[in-house]
Design a protein around this motif. Structure first.
Motif, PDB file in Angstrom:
ATOM      1  N   LEU A 135       0.837  -1.305  -0.131  1.00 25.04           N
ATOM      2  CA  LEU A 135       0.057  -0.002   0.147  1.00 25.04           C
ATOM      3  C   LEU A 135       0.964   1.048   0.092  1.00 25.04           C
TER       4      LEU A 135
ATOM      5  N   PRO B 109       1.096  -7.087  -5.677  1.00 29.81           N
ATOM      6  CA  PRO B 109      -0.265  -6.330  -5.932  1.00 29.81           C
ATOM      7  C   PRO B 109      -0.105  -5.008  -5.241  1.00 29.81           C
TER       8      PRO B 109
ATOM      9  N   LEU C 179      -1.802  -1.310  -3.867  1.00 29.29           N
ATOM     10  CA  LEU C 179      -2.736  -0.369  -3.607  1.00 29.29           C
ATOM     11  C   LEU C 179      -2.109   1.108  -3.619  1.00 29.29           C
TER      12      LEU C 179
ATOM     13  N   GLN D 192      -4.345  -1.054  -8.019  1.00 27.25           N
ATOM     14  CA  GLN D 192      -5.502  -0.259  -7.740  1.00 27.25           C
ATOM     15  C   GLN D 192      -5.096   0.989  -7.350  1.00 27.25           C
TER      16      GLN D 192
ATOM     17  N   GLY E 164      -6.076   4.762  -5.280  1.00 24.43           N
ATOM     18  CA  GLY E 164      -7.072   5.096  -4.078  1.00 24.43           C
ATOM     19  C   GLY E 164      -8.113   6.201  -4.459  1.00 24.43           C
TER      20      GLY E 164
ATOM     21  N   ASN F  82     -11.122   6.655  -3.375  1.00 25.71           N
ATOM     22  CA  ASN F  82     -11.915   6.192  -2.348  1.00 25.71           C
ATOM     23  C   ASN F  82     -13.454   6.555  -2.431  1.00 25.71           C
TER      24      ASN F  82
ATOM     25  N   GLU G 122     -12.636   0.133   0.353  1.00 29.26           N
ATOM     26  CA  GLU G 122     -11.819   0.130  -0.626  1.00 29.26           C
ATOM     27  C   GLU G 122     -10.625  -0.857  -0.500  1.00 29.26           C
ATOM     28  N   LEU G 123     -10.151  -1.011   0.727  1.00 25.75           N
ATOM     29  CA  LEU G 123      -9.291  -2.040   1.032  1.00 25.75           C
ATOM     30  C   LEU G 123      -9.785  -3.590   0.994  1.00 25.75           C
TER      31      LEU G 123
ATOM     32  N   ASP H 136     -12.061  -4.332  -1.214  1.00 30.71           N
ATOM     33  CA  ASP H 136     -12.226  -4.581  -2.680  1.00 30.71           C
ATOM     34  C   ASP H 136     -10.830  -5.057  -3.119  1.00 30.71           C
ATOM     35  N   PHE H 137      -9.708  -4.427  -2.651  1.00 31.73           N
ATOM     36  CA  PHE H 137      -8.393  -4.740  -3.107  1.00 31.73           C
ATOM     37  C   PHE H 137      -8.270  -6.064  -2.785  1.00 31.73           C
TER      38      PHE H 137
ATOM     39  N   PRO I 290      -8.538  -4.869 -10.307  1.00 27.52           N
ATOM     40  CA  PRO I 290      -9.059  -4.048  -9.383  1.00 27.52           C
ATOM     41  C   PRO I 290     -10.238  -3.236 -10.173  1.00 27.52           C
TER      42      PRO I 290
ATOM     43  N   GLY J 180      -8.534   0.893 -11.552  1.00 33.17           N
ATOM     44  CA  GLY J 180      -7.205   0.469 -11.860  1.00 33.17           C
ATOM     45  C   GLY J 180      -6.435   1.754 -12.434  1.00 33.17           C
TER      46      GLY J 180
END
Length: 331
Positions: A65, A86, A88, A115, A117, A119, A285-286, A288-289, A299, A302
């Protein structure tokens, strides 16, 4: 359980750290920040380690992240993608579209989910507006109005590196417009003024802006921004069409209303700023990631969404400075 490396341990990074630590499907494994005391504080709060370098942070994790300063995003995305992690990443991808294009080329073919952010797509009320539009409740969309006003101007040290109102603040609204519309914006007219902080003139920035955009279908979008709303964080969305209108209103601590001889219909003040207003959106959001990583799917928001939002921000600056509408190209 996904083990996360967190890059950036400032205010937004600390919030993300707490969300990761609270999520039953995630764990905060390591924290890296160029300001080591900040990393130590966040790591200690959640039982994580302090990574001595970017490479060390990437070495033994499942995902990253990125909540560090904007100028670091491209390099961190590239490094994480090449390590197969991956990603975010907070918005924007970068302030320079050429750096974004370079990053896109470098990570192409790596098949690593990225992904961005944005949000606000995950705010339950804004999402409900989008869902109503896509179900046809208002008919073909004719007007979309987005109001976004901060409670106060950020410190000038931040403003100097923010890129200005459009890539820093309005970029959320550009993405939200694309999300609700479900189609691309093809024309941008923007105008801005300094109504709050005269020192912004030295930065070629503005603190008050209006943007009018046209979508491919002909639907019109109006975004109004201010860096100062003395009554709190003002976040509203209105979608209008032949069949009616749907709105997403401001959030307050409670829905209680009070009426007395001295005052009628008194309500709680608006929530003060973005972390409070969009608290649930950050959690969703987290989630979904994590879903995207576990399900091995792309994502929902994206890299390309981040790229297109920045293209719109650049078009808004071009329009503001030229006084003319700008035709938008994404190729």
């Amino acid at each position: 359980m996904l083990r996360f490396a967190l890059f950036g341990a400032g205010r937004i990074g600390a919030m993300h750290a707490a969300n990761i630590a609270a999520n039953p499907r995630a764990a905060l494994h390591s924290v890296y920040d160029v300001h080591r005391p900040a990393a130590e504080k966040v790591a200690a709060a959640h039982g994580a380690t302090v990574a001595p370098s970017v490479a060390a942070a990437l070495a033994d994790v499942d995902a990253v992240l990125i909540a560090s300063s904007t100028d670091t995003h491209v390099d961190l995305i590239t490094a994480a993608a090449k390590a197969g992690r991956p990603i975010l990443c907070e918005k924007p991808i970068h302030l320079d579209i050429q750096r974004v294009e370079q990053c896109r080329r470098e990570i192409a073919g790596l098949n690593v989910p990225v992904q961005i952010g944005f949000n606000r797509r995950y705010d339950p009320s804004h999402r409900a507006v989008r869902d109503a539009v896509h179900r046809g409740e208002v008919g073909p969309l004719e007007l979309l109005v987005i109001t976004s006003r901060d409670p106060s101007l950020a410190p000038m040290e931040y403003m100097k590196v923010s890129g200005g109102i459009y890539p820093d603040m309005t970029i959320h609204d550009f993405d939200l417009a694309r999300f609700i519309l479900g189609e691309e914006l093809v024309e941008v007219y923007a105008t801005g003024s300094i109504r709050v902080e005269p020192a912004l003139a030295q930065l070629n920035d503005v603190d008050t802006a209006m943007v009018v955009m046209k979508a491919a279908s002909g639907a019109l979008v109006h975004i109004n921004n201010s860096r100062r709303a003395v009554y709190g964080y003002d976040q509203r969305v209105e979608a209008f069409g032949a069949k009616g209108m749907v709105q997403s209103d401001n959030r307050r601590a409670t829905t209680v209303r009070r009426s007395t001889a001295e005052r009628t219909d008194a309500r709680d003040p608006l929530l003060h700023f973005f972390i409070e207003r969009y608290a649930q959106a950050y959690v969703d959001e987290l989630n979904d990631f994590i879903d995207a990583v576990e399900q091995k799917r792309a994502p929902a928001v994206g890299f390309e969404d981040g790229r297109r939002a920045l293209i719109l921000a650049d078009a808004a600056w071009e329009s503001t400075r030229s006084g003319r509408a700008v035709q938008v190209r994404y190729d």
